[in-house]
Design an enzyme around this catalytic site. Structure first.
Site, PDB file in Angstrom:
ATOM      1  N   ASN A 150     -13.952   6.051   5.326  1.00  0.00           N
ATOM      2  CA  ASN A 150     -14.064   5.106   6.439  1.00  0.00           C
ATOM      3  C   ASN A 150     -13.108   5.391   7.585  1.00  0.00           C
ATOM      4  OD1 ASN A 150     -16.184   3.656   5.299  1.00  0.00           O
ATOM      5  ND2 ASN A 150     -14.782   2.364   4.125  1.00  0.00           N
TER       6      ASN A 150
ATOM      7  N   TYR B 269      -5.815  -1.135   9.657  1.00  0.00           N
ATOM      8  CA  TYR B 269      -6.271  -0.637   8.362  1.00  0.00           C
ATOM      9  C   TYR B 269      -7.083   0.632   8.525  1.00  0.00           C
ATOM     10  CZ  TYR B 269      -4.162  -4.613   6.237  1.00  0.00           C
ATOM     11  OH  TYR B 269      -3.217  -5.512   5.811  1.00  0.00           O
TER      12      TYR B 269
ATOM     13  N   ASN C 147      -9.995   1.781   8.031  1.00  0.00           N
ATOM     14  CA  ASN C 147     -11.299   1.847   8.700  1.00  0.00           C
ATOM     15  C   ASN C 147     -11.223   1.531  10.185  1.00  0.00           C
ATOM     16  OD1 ASN C 147     -10.790  -0.851   8.310  1.00  0.00           O
ATOM     17  ND2 ASN C 147     -12.819  -1.365   7.544  1.00  0.00           N
TER      18      ASN C 147
ATOM     19  N   ASP D  78      -6.406  11.496   2.489  1.00  0.00           N
ATOM     20  CA  ASP D  78      -6.737  11.619   1.078  1.00  0.00           C
ATOM     21  C   ASP D  78      -8.188  12.086   0.935  1.00  0.00           C
ATOM     22  OD1 ASP D  78      -7.431   8.976   2.167  1.00  0.00           O
ATOM     23  OD2 ASP D  78      -8.172   8.536   0.157  1.00  0.00           O
TER      24      ASP D  78
ATOM     25  N   HIS E 190      -4.426   6.328  -1.110  1.00  0.00           N
ATOM     26  CA  HIS E 190      -5.022   6.263   0.230  1.00  0.00           C
ATOM     27  C   HIS E 190      -3.969   6.491   1.318  1.00  0.00           C
ATOM     28  CE1 HIS E 190      -8.934   5.654   1.829  1.00  0.00           C
ATOM     29  NE2 HIS E 190      -8.870   4.386   2.139  1.00  0.00           N
TER      30      HIS E 190
ATOM     31  N   TYR F 269       0.812  -1.223   0.000  1.00  0.00           N
ATOM     32  CA  TYR F 269       0.000   0.000   0.000  1.00  0.00           C
ATOM     33  C   TYR F 269       0.845   1.273   0.000  1.00  0.00           C
ATOM     34  CZ  TYR F 269      -3.700  -3.209   1.416  1.00  0.00           C
ATOM     35  OH  TYR F 269      -4.593  -4.247   1.472  1.00  0.00           O
TER      36      TYR F 269
END
Length: 189
Positions: free
Chosen positions: A115, A67, A69, A94, A23, A18
């Protein structure tokens, strides 16, 4: 004597796959800020963080390593443990509703479908924190949004990030000065 404490949080997802995702712009910006300030983030299983005293202000820099969320737990715990009210928290994240490169400060409001923000509002019990919204653009169809934010920045976007991070850090410095002024006025009463 009371001390001004500020919490600056970068949002993203943990893991190498990632790292260059849109994000993760909050992680990337926080890393850039920490590097400029000469601060090393300490890593645990749930977060990367550091506390620094910069000109008499305590800064807590934080990257939740759960993560996106699930970002709220680490933020709420750090804020409560250190007595940091929501209006002394700045979240770097973001923003798909802005074209790439648009930067905007905002205090309060809803989560707008983000989220990470949804979880922060829930865990903090407040939406009164500040946000630095970093435009990453939006795909033509809303059904493609998740794939878009989890895709890497293009080569051209990546090359523009240092300049945008410089602009972002200027906005962060202005936010810090505003917090200092308000803190001083409250202390003088």
């Amino acid at each position: 004597m009371a001390q001004l404490k500020l919490l600056i949080v970068g949002l993203g997802n943990p893991g190498a796959k990632y790292e260059r995702n849109r994000h993760n712009v909050g992680f990337l910006l926080l890393d850039d800020l920490a590097k400029e300030w000469g601060a090393a983030l300490q890593t645990s299983s749930k977060e990367e963080k550091t506390k620094i005293d910069k000109n008499g202000i305590f800064f807590y820099l934080l990257k939740p390593l759960e993560y996106m969320n699930l970002s709220g737990r680490a933020i709420a715990e750090t804020a409560r443990k250190n007595g940091i009210p929501p209006d002394n928290i700045l979240v770097l994240h973001d923003e798909v509703d802005f074209p790439f490169s648009k930067l905007k400060f905002k205090q309060g409001g809803g989560h707008g479908g983000h989220n990470g923000l949804r979880d922060i509002i829930e865990k903090l019990g407040s939406s009164n924190f500040f946000r630095l919204r970093f435009g990453v653009g939006k795909p033509g169809e809303s059904s493609l949004t998740a794939d878009h934010v989890l895709s890497n920045f293009t080569k051209e976007e990546w090359e523009r990030l240092p300049g945008l991070f410089s602009d972002s850090k200027e906005k962060i410095a202005n936010w810090v000065r505003e917090r200092e002024v308000l803190f001083q006025k409250a202390s003088d009463k």
